[in-house]
Design a protein around this motif. Sequence first.
Motif, PDB file in Angstrom:
ATOM      1  N   MET A   1       0.533  -1.490  -0.061  1.00 46.69           N
ATOM      2  CA  MET A   1       0.180  -0.429   0.241  1.00 46.69           C
ATOM      3  C   MET A   1       0.855   1.510   0.239  1.00 46.69           C
ATOM      4  O   MET A   1       0.274   1.900  -0.435  1.00 46.69           O
ATOM      5  CB  MET A   1      -0.801  -0.339   0.906  1.00 46.69           C
ATOM      6  N   SER A   2       1.410   1.004   0.814  1.00 51.50           N
ATOM      7  CA  SER A   2       2.643   2.205   1.155  1.00 51.50           C
ATOM      8  C   SER A   2       3.732   2.332   2.200  1.00 51.50           C
ATOM      9  O   SER A   2       4.021   1.361   2.465  1.00 51.50           O
ATOM     10  CB  SER A   2       1.293   3.582   1.459  1.00 51.50           C
ATOM     11  N   ILE A   3       4.904   2.783   1.407  1.00 52.92           N
ATOM     12  CA  ILE A   3       6.137   3.075   2.247  1.00 52.92           C
ATOM     13  C   ILE A   3       6.330   4.482   2.445  1.00 52.92           C
ATOM     14  O   ILE A   3       6.355   5.377   2.399  1.00 52.92           O
ATOM     15  CB  ILE A   3       7.188   2.322   1.043  1.00 52.92           C
ATOM     16  N   ALA A   4       6.689   3.838   4.013  1.00 52.00           N
ATOM     17  CA  ALA A   4       7.599   5.456   4.698  1.00 52.00           C
ATOM     18  C   ALA A   4       9.422   5.160   5.366  1.00 52.00           C
ATOM     19  O   ALA A   4       9.305   3.792   5.116  1.00 52.00           O
ATOM     20  CB  ALA A   4       6.758   6.621   5.626  1.00 52.00           C
ATOM     21  N   VAL A   5       9.897   6.303   5.783  1.00 54.11           N
ATOM     22  CA  VAL A   5      10.969   5.689   5.478  1.00 54.11           C
ATOM     23  C   VAL A   5      11.264   7.071   7.221  1.00 54.11           C
ATOM     24  O   VAL A   5      11.136   7.954   7.221  1.00 54.11           O
ATOM     25  CB  VAL A   5      11.991   6.388   4.871  1.00 54.11           C
ATOM     26  N   LEU A   6      11.995   6.725   7.671  1.00 48.27           N
ATOM     27  CA  LEU A   6      12.431   6.918   9.163  1.00 48.27           C
ATOM     28  C   LEU A   6      13.883   6.764   9.359  1.00 48.27           C
ATOM     29  O   LEU A   6      14.893   4.887   9.974  1.00 48.27           O
ATOM     30  CB  LEU A   6      11.575   6.277  10.403  1.00 48.27           C
ATOM     31  N   SER A   7      14.811   7.297   9.445  1.00 50.64           N
ATOM     32  CA  SER A   7      16.176   7.127   9.609  1.00 50.64           C
ATOM     33  C   SER A   7      16.725   8.013  10.264  1.00 50.64           C
ATOM     34  O   SER A   7      16.419   9.293  11.316  1.00 50.64           O
ATOM     35  CB  SER A   7      17.014   7.679   8.700  1.00 50.64           C
ATOM     36  N   ALA A   8      17.074   7.514  11.646  1.00 50.01           N
ATOM     37  CA  ALA A   8      17.448   8.553  12.617  1.00 50.01           C
ATOM     38  C   ALA A   8      18.995   8.425  13.221  1.00 50.01           C
ATOM     39  O   ALA A   8      20.072   6.720  13.373  1.00 50.01           O
ATOM     40  CB  ALA A   8      17.515   8.308  13.979  1.00 50.01           C
ATOM     41  N   SER A   9      20.736   8.934  13.776  1.00 49.50           N
ATOM     42  CA  SER A   9      21.374   8.723  14.072  1.00 49.50           C
ATOM     43  C   SER A   9      21.246   7.751  15.545  1.00 49.50           C
ATOM     44  O   SER A   9      20.513   8.400  16.577  1.00 49.50           O
ATOM     45  CB  SER A   9      22.280   9.743  14.681  1.00 49.50           C
ATOM     46  N   HIS A  10      22.792   7.087  15.648  1.00 46.67           N
ATOM     47  CA  HIS A  10      22.492   6.201  17.133  1.00 46.67           C
ATOM     48  C   HIS A  10      24.241   6.760  17.398  1.00 46.67           C
ATOM     49  O   HIS A  10      24.700   7.339  16.972  1.00 46.67           O
ATOM     50  CB  HIS A  10      22.060   5.173  17.211  1.00 46.67           C
ATOM     51  N   THR A  11      24.225   6.634  18.853  1.00 45.30           N
ATOM     52  CA  THR A  11      25.630   6.787  19.668  1.00 45.30           C
ATOM     53  C   THR A  11      25.482   6.465  20.792  1.00 45.30           C
ATOM     54  O   THR A  11      24.482   6.162  21.621  1.00 45.30           O
ATOM     55  CB  THR A  11      25.645   8.344  19.463  1.00 45.30           C
ATOM     56  N   PRO A  12      26.610   5.166  21.556  1.00 47.72           N
ATOM     57  CA  PRO A  12      26.829   5.368  22.611  1.00 47.72           C
ATOM     58  C   PRO A  12      26.913   5.389  23.514  1.00 47.72           C
ATOM     59  O   PRO A  12      26.693   5.190  24.667  1.00 47.72           O
ATOM     60  CB  PRO A  12      27.671   4.048  22.419  1.00 47.72           C
ATOM     61  N   LEU A  13      26.886   6.782  23.334  1.00 44.58           N
ATOM     62  CA  LEU A  13      27.449   8.284  24.567  1.00 44.58           C
ATOM     63  C   LEU A  13      26.164   8.996  24.943  1.00 44.58           C
ATOM     64  O   LEU A  13      26.272  10.033  25.430  1.00 44.58           O
ATOM     65  CB  LEU A  13      28.368   9.208  23.688  1.00 44.58           C
TER      66      LEU A  13
ATOM     67  N   MET B   1      15.505  12.002  10.482  1.00 44.01           N
ATOM     68  CA  MET B   1      14.503  12.247   8.993  1.00 44.01           C
ATOM     69  C   MET B   1      13.611  11.395   9.049  1.00 44.01           C
ATOM     70  O   MET B   1      13.524  10.316   9.234  1.00 44.01           O
ATOM     71  CB  MET B   1      15.761  12.294   7.740  1.00 44.01           C
ATOM     72  N   PHE B   2      12.687  12.112   8.389  1.00 44.55           N
ATOM     73  CA  PHE B   2      10.920  11.142   7.808  1.00 44.55           C
ATOM     74  C   PHE B   2      10.586  11.491   6.567  1.00 44.55           C
ATOM     75  O   PHE B   2      10.647  12.779   5.762  1.00 44.55           O
ATOM     76  CB  PHE B   2      10.362  11.502   9.395  1.00 44.55           C
ATOM     77  N   ALA B   3      10.753  10.785   5.570  1.00 47.82           N
ATOM     78  CA  ALA B   3      10.064  10.640   4.234  1.00 47.82           C
ATOM     79  C   ALA B   3       8.882   9.908   4.023  1.00 47.82           C
ATOM     80  O   ALA B   3       8.441   8.275   4.329  1.00 47.82           O
ATOM     81  CB  ALA B   3      11.381  10.043   3.208  1.00 47.82           C
ATOM     82  N   GLU B   4       8.106  10.284   2.808  1.00 48.26           N
ATOM     83  CA  GLU B   4       6.959   9.559   2.542  1.00 48.26           C
ATOM     84  C   GLU B   4       6.864   9.791   0.808  1.00 48.26           C
ATOM     85  O   GLU B   4       7.743  10.932   0.468  1.00 48.26           O
ATOM     86  CB  GLU B   4       5.532  10.113   2.986  1.00 48.26           C
ATOM     87  N   PRO B   5       6.211   8.935   0.366  1.00 48.00           N
ATOM     88  CA  PRO B   5       6.355   9.459  -1.230  1.00 48.00           C
ATOM     89  C   PRO B   5       5.019  11.124  -1.489  1.00 48.00           C
ATOM     90  O   PRO B   5       4.931  11.850  -0.578  1.00 48.00           O
ATOM     91  CB  PRO B   5       5.159   8.560  -1.784  1.00 48.00           C
ATOM     92  N   ALA B   6       5.876  12.149  -2.788  1.00 45.91           N
ATOM     93  CA  ALA B   6       5.960  13.414  -2.864  1.00 45.91           C
ATOM     94  C   ALA B   6       4.676  13.894  -2.431  1.00 45.91           C
ATOM     95  O   ALA B   6       4.392  14.080  -2.361  1.00 45.91           O
ATOM     96  CB  ALA B   6       6.553  13.609  -4.256  1.00 45.91           C
ATOM     97  N   SER B   7       3.761  12.675  -3.233  1.00 47.22           N
ATOM     98  CA  SER B   7       2.467  13.172  -3.477  1.00 47.22           C
ATOM     99  C   SER B   7       1.744  13.122  -1.875  1.00 47.22           C
ATOM    100  O   SER B   7       0.080  13.668  -1.883  1.00 47.22           O
ATOM    101  CB  SER B   7       1.029  11.264  -4.111  1.00 47.22           C
ATOM    102  N   LYS B   8       2.077  12.213  -1.069  1.00 44.84           N
ATOM    103  CA  LYS B   8       1.181  12.459   0.379  1.00 44.84           C
ATOM    104  C   LYS B   8       1.340  13.877   0.672  1.00 44.84           C
ATOM    105  O   LYS B   8       0.844  14.714   1.747  1.00 44.84           O
ATOM    106  CB  LYS B   8       2.305  12.109   1.391  1.00 44.84           C
ATOM    107  N   SER B   9       2.354  14.860   0.318  1.00 47.18           N
ATOM    108  CA  SER B   9       2.448  15.966   0.691  1.00 47.18           C
ATOM    109  C   SER B   9       1.635  17.615  -0.184  1.00 47.18           C
ATOM    110  O   SER B   9       2.049  18.462  -0.257  1.00 47.18           O
ATOM    111  CB  SER B   9       3.926  17.157   0.358  1.00 47.18           C
ATOM    112  N   ASP B  10       1.101  16.948  -1.192  1.00 43.91           N
ATOM    113  CA  ASP B  10       0.855  17.448  -2.513  1.00 43.91           C
ATOM    114  C   ASP B  10      -1.058  18.198  -1.662  1.00 43.91           C
ATOM    115  O   ASP B  10      -1.601  17.944  -0.965  1.00 43.91           O
ATOM    116  CB  ASP B  10       0.254  17.012  -3.887  1.00 43.91           C
TER     117      ASP B  10
END
Length: 316
Positions: A1-13, A307-316
């Motif tokens: 149906m739909s894909i989105a992306v969540l990307s985030a840094s991690h750090t042990p500190l 960051m968070f990303a979704e298909p461009a049509s979601k923001s139209d």
Amino acid sequence: MSIAVLSASHTPLMRDGVAPEDVRIAVRQGFKDLAKRVQDFQPDLVIQFAPDHFNGFFYELMPAFCVGVNATSVGDWDTKPGPLPVASEDALALARQLIEDGIDVALSYRMEVDHGFVQIWEAMFDTFSSYPTIPIFINCAAPPLPTFKRARLLGEAVGRFALATGKRVLISSSGGLSHDPPTPSISTSPDDVKQRLISGRNPSPEARLAREQRVLQAGARALQGDPAILPVDPEWDREFIAKLQSGQLSDFDALNNDEVRRKAGRGGPEVLAWVAAFAALSVQGQYKADLLYYEAIQGWIAGMAMMFAEPASKSD
């Protein structure tokens, strides 16, 4: 149906490393903003690309990519131990599809993952068990590493699988950005360290504590400008983020991991996971990628991005 992306840094500190209180507050707010995006998207399934830091994968057998059919958090760096809610049947189907698509992946029925997989979820929801998950390990720390082109092709194949499921699939990635933790090299380490890199599973509490103390000390030295630790490079990070936002992901094919390590640090190749995640989203067409947070946090040895990303049509 739909894909989105969540990307985030991690750090042990993130817990005990040095950072001003206003930065800590902003990081917590960034993860709250990410959590809200996830809740709004309401995923049926999460597929996560992430590295390991010689806690679950070792040189005794080091795959470039591995799909987990079952997985357990080792509980390092104040993360919780225990089983991940792996969608095992979907994971098996994904592994079969990747092989048919020409992506040679390993398969694990007993994958062990560390903070590289679970920390961002605990920062968002205080648990890594909120959603059914398929973990995909990418070797970002034990040269020779997979190329950026292979990571992109892996991501595209995962994206095709995600679309075919008919589910709302959140593709997640964690790592980097510019990031130079004191990760040892097997080619230059003394014999005892080499043995840990080859077969260091299940360290004693004393050994784990000593390792964590070394990293904490490295964070303090990084803040003081120790030349043995590359400083976080906000210019490199922002160029990488802008390229992700452009959608021209094949441009990453020209990146060389050795050069990335020289410029962005020993943990810099963790951005392979980000490239794979955005490549998965790209199979659905053009997308809009929002940068919710960025800060170069020297005391955490990390360019912290969310960051968070979704298909461009979601923001139209």
